[in-house]
Design a protein around this motif. Structure first.
Motif, PDB file in Angstrom:
ATOM      1  N   LEU A  38       0.810  -1.219   0.000  1.00  0.00           N
ATOM      2  CA  LEU A  38       0.000   0.000   0.000  1.00  0.00           C
ATOM      3  C   LEU A  38       0.843   1.268   0.000  1.00  0.00           C
ATOM      4  O   LEU A  38       0.597   2.185  -0.784  1.00  0.00           O
ATOM      5  CB  LEU A  38      -0.950  -0.001   1.203  1.00  0.00           C
ATOM      6  N   SER A  39       1.867   1.327   0.861  1.00  0.00           N
ATOM      7  CA  SER A  39       2.700   2.526   0.902  1.00  0.00           C
ATOM      8  C   SER A  39       3.416   2.776  -0.426  1.00  0.00           C
ATOM      9  O   SER A  39       3.376   3.898  -0.955  1.00  0.00           O
ATOM     10  CB  SER A  39       3.711   2.425   2.050  1.00  0.00           C
ATOM     11  N   PRO A  40       4.062   1.746  -1.020  1.00  0.00           N
ATOM     12  CA  PRO A  40       4.651   1.962  -2.348  1.00  0.00           C
ATOM     13  C   PRO A  40       3.602   2.332  -3.399  1.00  0.00           C
ATOM     14  O   PRO A  40       3.886   3.138  -4.291  1.00  0.00           O
ATOM     15  CB  PRO A  40       5.298   0.605  -2.673  1.00  0.00           C
ATOM     16  N   MET A  41       2.393   1.767  -3.273  1.00  0.00           N
ATOM     17  CA  MET A  41       1.355   2.068  -4.252  1.00  0.00           C
ATOM     18  C   MET A  41       0.909   3.527  -4.161  1.00  0.00           C
ATOM     19  O   MET A  41       0.518   4.127  -5.166  1.00  0.00           O
ATOM     20  CB  MET A  41       0.144   1.148  -4.049  1.00  0.00           C
ATOM     21  N   VAL A  42       0.957   4.111  -2.971  1.00  0.00           N
ATOM     22  CA  VAL A  42       0.611   5.529  -2.838  1.00  0.00           C
ATOM     23  C   VAL A  42       1.617   6.382  -3.608  1.00  0.00           C
ATOM     24  O   VAL A  42       1.247   7.336  -4.295  1.00  0.00           O
ATOM     25  CB  VAL A  42       0.557   5.946  -1.353  1.00  0.00           C
ATOM     26  N   SER A  43       2.909   6.012  -3.514  1.00  0.00           N
ATOM     27  CA  SER A  43       3.929   6.739  -4.287  1.00  0.00           C
ATOM     28  C   SER A  43       3.667   6.589  -5.781  1.00  0.00           C
ATOM     29  O   SER A  43       3.748   7.567  -6.546  1.00  0.00           O
ATOM     30  CB  SER A  43       5.320   6.211  -3.944  1.00  0.00           C
ATOM     31  N   LEU A 118     -12.596  12.972  -2.782  1.00  0.00           N
ATOM     32  CA  LEU A 118     -12.138  13.827  -3.876  1.00  0.00           C
ATOM     33  C   LEU A 118     -11.646  12.999  -5.066  1.00  0.00           C
ATOM     34  O   LEU A 118     -11.875  13.377  -6.220  1.00  0.00           O
ATOM     35  CB  LEU A 118     -11.014  14.754  -3.390  1.00  0.00           C
ATOM     36  N   ILE A 119     -10.986  11.873  -4.788  1.00  0.00           N
ATOM     37  CA  ILE A 119     -10.488  11.055  -5.903  1.00  0.00           C
ATOM     38  C   ILE A 119     -11.657  10.480  -6.692  1.00  0.00           C
ATOM     39  O   ILE A 119     -11.599  10.337  -7.910  1.00  0.00           O
ATOM     40  CB  ILE A 119      -9.556   9.925  -5.399  1.00  0.00           C
ATOM     41  N   LEU A 120     -12.761  10.179  -6.002  1.00  0.00           N
ATOM     42  CA  LEU A 120     -13.938   9.665  -6.693  1.00  0.00           C
ATOM     43  C   LEU A 120     -14.565  10.745  -7.569  1.00  0.00           C
ATOM     44  O   LEU A 120     -15.008  10.475  -8.693  1.00  0.00           O
ATOM     45  CB  LEU A 120     -14.959   9.139  -5.679  1.00  0.00           C
ATOM     46  N   ILE A 121     -14.610  11.977  -7.067  1.00  0.00           N
ATOM     47  CA  ILE A 121     -15.159  13.090  -7.853  1.00  0.00           C
ATOM     48  C   ILE A 121     -14.312  13.311  -9.107  1.00  0.00           C
ATOM     49  O   ILE A 121     -14.823  13.393 -10.228  1.00  0.00           O
ATOM     50  CB  ILE A 121     -15.208  14.388  -7.012  1.00  0.00           C
ATOM     51  N   GLY A 122     -12.996  13.406  -8.911  1.00  0.00           N
ATOM     52  CA  GLY A 122     -12.108  13.636 -10.050  1.00  0.00           C
ATOM     53  C   GLY A 122     -12.162  12.506 -11.056  1.00  0.00           C
ATOM     54  O   GLY A 122     -12.175  12.734 -12.270  1.00  0.00           O
ATOM     55  N   ASP A 123     -12.224  11.263 -10.564  1.00  0.00           N
ATOM     56  CA  ASP A 123     -12.261  10.113 -11.457  1.00  0.00           C
ATOM     57  C   ASP A 123     -13.566  10.086 -12.237  1.00  0.00           C
ATOM     58  O   ASP A 123     -13.593   9.756 -13.428  1.00  0.00           O
ATOM     59  CB  ASP A 123     -12.097   8.822 -10.644  1.00  0.00           C
ATOM     60  N   GLU A 160      -6.471   3.696 -12.556  1.00  0.00           N
ATOM     61  CA  GLU A 160      -7.419   3.061 -11.640  1.00  0.00           C
ATOM     62  C   GLU A 160      -6.664   2.320 -10.532  1.00  0.00           C
ATOM     63  O   GLU A 160      -7.124   2.276  -9.384  1.00  0.00           O
ATOM     64  CB  GLU A 160      -8.326   2.085 -12.396  1.00  0.00           C
ATOM     65  N   LEU A 161      -5.528   1.737 -10.872  1.00  0.00           N
ATOM     66  CA  LEU A 161      -4.711   1.066  -9.869  1.00  0.00           C
ATOM     67  C   LEU A 161      -4.275   2.072  -8.805  1.00  0.00           C
ATOM     68  O   LEU A 161      -4.327   1.784  -7.594  1.00  0.00           O
ATOM     69  CB  LEU A 161      -3.483   0.436 -10.545  1.00  0.00           C
ATOM     70  N   GLY A 162      -3.872   3.253  -9.262  1.00  0.00           N
ATOM     71  CA  GLY A 162      -3.526   4.317  -8.322  1.00  0.00           C
ATOM     72  C   GLY A 162      -4.716   4.750  -7.489  1.00  0.00           C
ATOM     73  O   GLY A 162      -4.599   4.994  -6.282  1.00  0.00           O
ATOM     74  N   ASP A 163      -5.894   4.818  -8.117  1.00  0.00           N
ATOM     75  CA  ASP A 163      -7.110   5.201  -7.390  1.00  0.00           C
ATOM     76  C   ASP A 163      -7.420   4.207  -6.278  1.00  0.00           C
ATOM     77  O   ASP A 163      -7.801   4.590  -5.167  1.00  0.00           O
ATOM     78  CB  ASP A 163      -8.298   5.290  -8.346  1.00  0.00           C
ATOM     79  N   ALA A 165      -5.312   2.372  -4.688  1.00  0.00           N
ATOM     80  CA  ALA A 165      -4.334   2.581  -3.621  1.00  0.00           C
ATOM     81  C   ALA A 165      -4.744   3.756  -2.741  1.00  0.00           C
ATOM     82  O   ALA A 165      -4.657   3.694  -1.508  1.00  0.00           O
ATOM     83  CB  ALA A 165      -2.950   2.819  -4.216  1.00  0.00           C
ATOM     84  N   VAL A 166      -5.210   4.851  -3.360  1.00  0.00           N
ATOM     85  CA  VAL A 166      -5.632   6.026  -2.598  1.00  0.00           C
ATOM     86  C   VAL A 166      -6.848   5.707  -1.742  1.00  0.00           C
ATOM     87  O   VAL A 166      -6.931   6.085  -0.566  1.00  0.00           O
ATOM     88  CB  VAL A 166      -5.930   7.205  -3.542  1.00  0.00           C
ATOM     89  N   LEU A 167      -7.826   4.990  -2.311  1.00  0.00           N
ATOM     90  CA  LEU A 167      -9.046   4.657  -1.570  1.00  0.00           C
ATOM     91  C   LEU A 167      -8.734   3.753  -0.378  1.00  0.00           C
ATOM     92  O   LEU A 167      -9.270   3.949   0.718  1.00  0.00           O
ATOM     93  CB  LEU A 167     -10.067   3.989  -2.496  1.00  0.00           C
ATOM     94  N   LEU A 168      -7.885   2.747  -0.581  1.00  0.00           N
ATOM     95  CA  LEU A 168      -7.513   1.864   0.524  1.00  0.00           C
ATOM     96  C   LEU A 168      -6.737   2.642   1.580  1.00  0.00           C
ATOM     97  O   LEU A 168      -6.943   2.462   2.791  1.00  0.00           O
ATOM     98  CB  LEU A 168      -6.684   0.688   0.007  1.00  0.00           C
ATOM     99  N   HIS A 169      -5.850   3.534   1.129  1.00  0.00           N
ATOM    100  CA  HIS A 169      -5.092   4.390   2.042  1.00  0.00           C
ATOM    101  C   HIS A 169      -6.034   5.310   2.821  1.00  0.00           C
ATOM    102  O   HIS A 169      -5.741   5.692   3.966  1.00  0.00           O
ATOM    103  CB  HIS A 169      -4.087   5.217   1.236  1.00  0.00           C
TER     104      HIS A 169
END
Length: 260
Positions: A38-43, A118-123, A160-163, A165-169
């Protein structure tokens, strides 16, 4: 019903849903593996968001014939300020219902929840624009529409993979992350249908809708995700973060270049 609108609906559904499902394979990994990743995925997500904003979304906005570049950049600036206010409202609401920021030890959790929203709105906005692009391609030529849909799926997967990661984070469960990402992907269909019936109007507003989508990605990456990276100050962690951010940018850049 005109067969062309059926093509548009079918491929906007595919363009939105398949990219989410492909990236969602990450959720099938064991929890211990996902926790370590998760931490690497946030980067990686930071790089993917910034890459999507600066290398894919904004260039498309500037390529629209007759677009006012100054107006587009002003829209990006206004968008960043709007997302700041939206996030601030979430924090204010939390303070009014419980305690103020100065007395809440888990305020990071509140900010993380705001980031997820916010990530859901932007996506959702970005996916809607993808629908417009797919519809415009089909209105030009069916074969072009199919190719464009494939391109959308390919360039959406890393984003989407990045999204995810953000949602889980941000504290979302796997089920909610998948469900909400799936729902936002359906805005691709809305964009396609709207474009079919009013493409001339859609072409007029597309640059500014793209600008708003870009501003959401820039804000999330810079204001919400990057500060969290500074909590790990060791040299090895910093090198890993830089490499993964660069990887996120590179993946978006390469997929976008190969498919255009």
């Amino acid at each position: 019903m005109n067969s062309l609108i059926l093509w548009i609906i079918a491929f906007t559904i595919l363009g939105g849903v398949l990219s989410v499902l492909a990236a969602g394979a990450f959720l099938l990994l064991p929890e211990s593996v996902r926790t370590r990743m998760l931490s690497p995925m946030v980067s990686f997500a930071i790089g993917a968001l910034l890459g999507a904003a600066f290398l894919a979304i904004l260039p498309h906005a500037f390529e629209v014939p007759g677009v006012d570049a100054h107006a587009v950049t002003l829209t990006v600036l206004c968008g960043i300020l709007i997302f700041f206010l939206l996030e601030k409202m979430v924090i204010w609401r939390h303070c009014h219902t419980e305690d103020c920021e100065a007395h809440v030890p888990d305020m990071d959790k509140v900010r993380n929840a705001a980031t997820g929203n916010l990530i859901l709105i932007g996506d959702g906005i970005h996916n809607m624009v993808d629908g417009v692009l797919i519809a415009a391609a089909f209105l030009t030529d069916v074969h072009l529409g199919v190719v464009t849909s494939i391109a959308v799926i390919a360039h959406e997967i890393p984003q989407e993979l990045g999204d995810f990661a953000v949602l889980l984070h941000s504290g979302f469960s796997r089920g909610k992350a998948l469900l909400y990402n799936m729902l936002t992907s359906l805005t691709t269909v809305i964009g396609g249908v709207v474009a079919y019936f009013s493409l001339s109007l859609a072409n007029t507003v597309v640059p500014y809708v793209l600008a708003i989508a870009a501003s959401s990605f820039i804000y999330i990456a810079v204001a919400d995700l990057i500060p969290g990276l500074h909590k790990r100050t060791e040299f090895s962690a910093t090198v890993q973060q830089i490499v993964l951010i660069a990887l996120g940018v590179t993946v978006i850049s390469v997929t976008h270049a190969m498919l255009h």
